[in-house]
Design an enzyme around this catalytic site. Structure first.
Site, short mmCIF file in Angstrom:
data_model
loop_
_atom_site.label_atom_id
_atom_site.label_comp_id
_atom_site.label_asym_id
_atom_site.label_seq_id
_atom_site.Cartn_x
_atom_site.Cartn_y
_atom_site.Cartn_z
N SER A 115 67.85 78.18 97.17
CA SER A 115 69.38 77.85 97.36
C SER A 115 69.37 77.62 98.93
O SER A 115 70.03 77.07 99.70
CB SER A 115 69.96 78.96 97.45
OG SER A 115 69.47 80.13 98.19
N CYS A 116 68.24 77.60 99.82
CA CYS A 116 68.13 76.95 101.46
C CYS A 116 67.25 76.39 101.64
O CYS A 116 65.90 76.88 101.99
CB CYS A 116 68.09 78.77 101.99
SG CYS A 116 68.49 78.91 103.36
N GLY A 117 67.72 76.17 102.66
CA GLY A 117 67.01 74.92 103.07
C GLY A 117 66.13 75.39 105.19
O GLY A 117 65.27 74.99 105.16
N CYS A 119 66.47 78.41 105.71
CA CYS A 119 66.21 79.92 105.63
C CYS A 119 64.26 80.24 106.51
O CYS A 119 63.70 79.01 105.48
CB CYS A 119 66.58 80.81 104.54
SG CYS A 119 67.58 80.73 103.93
#
Length: 281
Positions: A115-117, A119
């Site tokens: 869900s995070c590119g 992080c």
């Protein structure tokens, strides 16, 4: 690979209790460790499949490569363990001679979730990358009726979503001759929306298509800062999403000259930045 989706027995319930026990299909999600010249660089959660496209797109998004020839080799061989079995969750990348290796501070310190590119970046400054292409100078135009049709055209190609209902999609549409509808040249799906975009950009890199001038990147979810940045890094001038953009995504699109479209639901859309590229039918 058979890990893209798998079956699972579920209990189907209503307010009165269990009404059935059908099989459901679940989207695959596994870690992928990326090594550069044998040194661990990052670990990302993804849906297995199109791994080399994913990694190539990730390297473009990180500003490490801009030409397919800068990647000399990608393979799973570094994942062979003591038993001789190959681990398809480990890929080693060898950059071509003369291609600079990333600064150690650019290494992702923790894994990147689906869900995070961004992080795990080591600093706030590392979140921003400088696009190698001037998307603001792209003088392309897109007909509004063609643009409004893109979500349905993408949806028709979301085969994994049809099976699981649990993945995002990204599609790359390039200009067609004679004013025809744009060509859908690549579709990728993944549990992570940023992974789906990286897979599309990686495909374009490996096909020698960067920068993708005049193209539209259509995504199945919202338009986040990271997706605007990834589009710019690939030279894509238009990003269209079926949901909302974030404030930072709009700020970045305005700054870079990239057209950001949100709430594209087939009958109407919102243009947030550089709407001069969108023209009536």
């Amino acid at each position: 690979m058979g890990r893209v989706a798998r079956r699972w027995r579920v209990q189907r319930m209503t307010a009165r209790g269990v009404v059935g026990a059908p099989e459901d299909q679940l989207a695959g999600e596994e870690p992928l460790e990326v090594r550069l010249h044998g040194t661990p660089f990052t670990v990302t959660m993804r849906t297995p499949g199109d791994d080399f496209d994913l990694i190539a797109g990730f390297l473009v998004s990180e500003g490490l490569v801009r030409d397919g020839e800068q990647i000399a080799r990608m393979d799973y061989r570094s994942g062979i363990g003591a038993t001789g079995e190959r681990d398809y969750n480990v890929v080693d990348v060898r950059l071509a001679p003369g291609t600079p290796l990333p600064d150690p501070s650019a290494q992702r310190n923790v894994y990147t979730s689906s869900s995070c590119g961004v992080c795990g970046t080591a600093s706030i400054e590392a979140v921003r990358t400088v696009p190698p292409y001037d998307v603001g100078a792209d003088r392309c135009t897109v007909r509004l009726d063609h643009l409004l049709a893109l979500p349905d055209r993408l949806r028709d190609r979301q085969l994994l979503f049809d099976r699981t209902g649990g993945v995002h999609a990204a599609g790359l549409f390039t200009p067609a001759d004679g004013g025809q509808e744009p060509d859908l040249v690549c579709v990728r799906e993944d549990v992570g929306r940023h992974n789906a975009v990286d897979k599309v950009i990686g495909w374009a890199l490996r096909e020698g298509r960067l920068p993708v001038k005049g193209a539209v990147l259509q995504v199945s979810g919202r338009a986040s800062f990271e997706l605007v940045q990834k589009a710019a890094m690939a030279g894509i001038p238009v990003l269209s999403a079926v949901s909302a953009p974030s404030a930072l995504a709009v700020d970045l699109g305005e700054e870079l000259g990239l057209t950001v479209v949100g709430f594209n639901r087939g009958t109407q859309l919102n243009s947030y930045t550089h709407g001069h590229r969108l023209v009536p039918a």
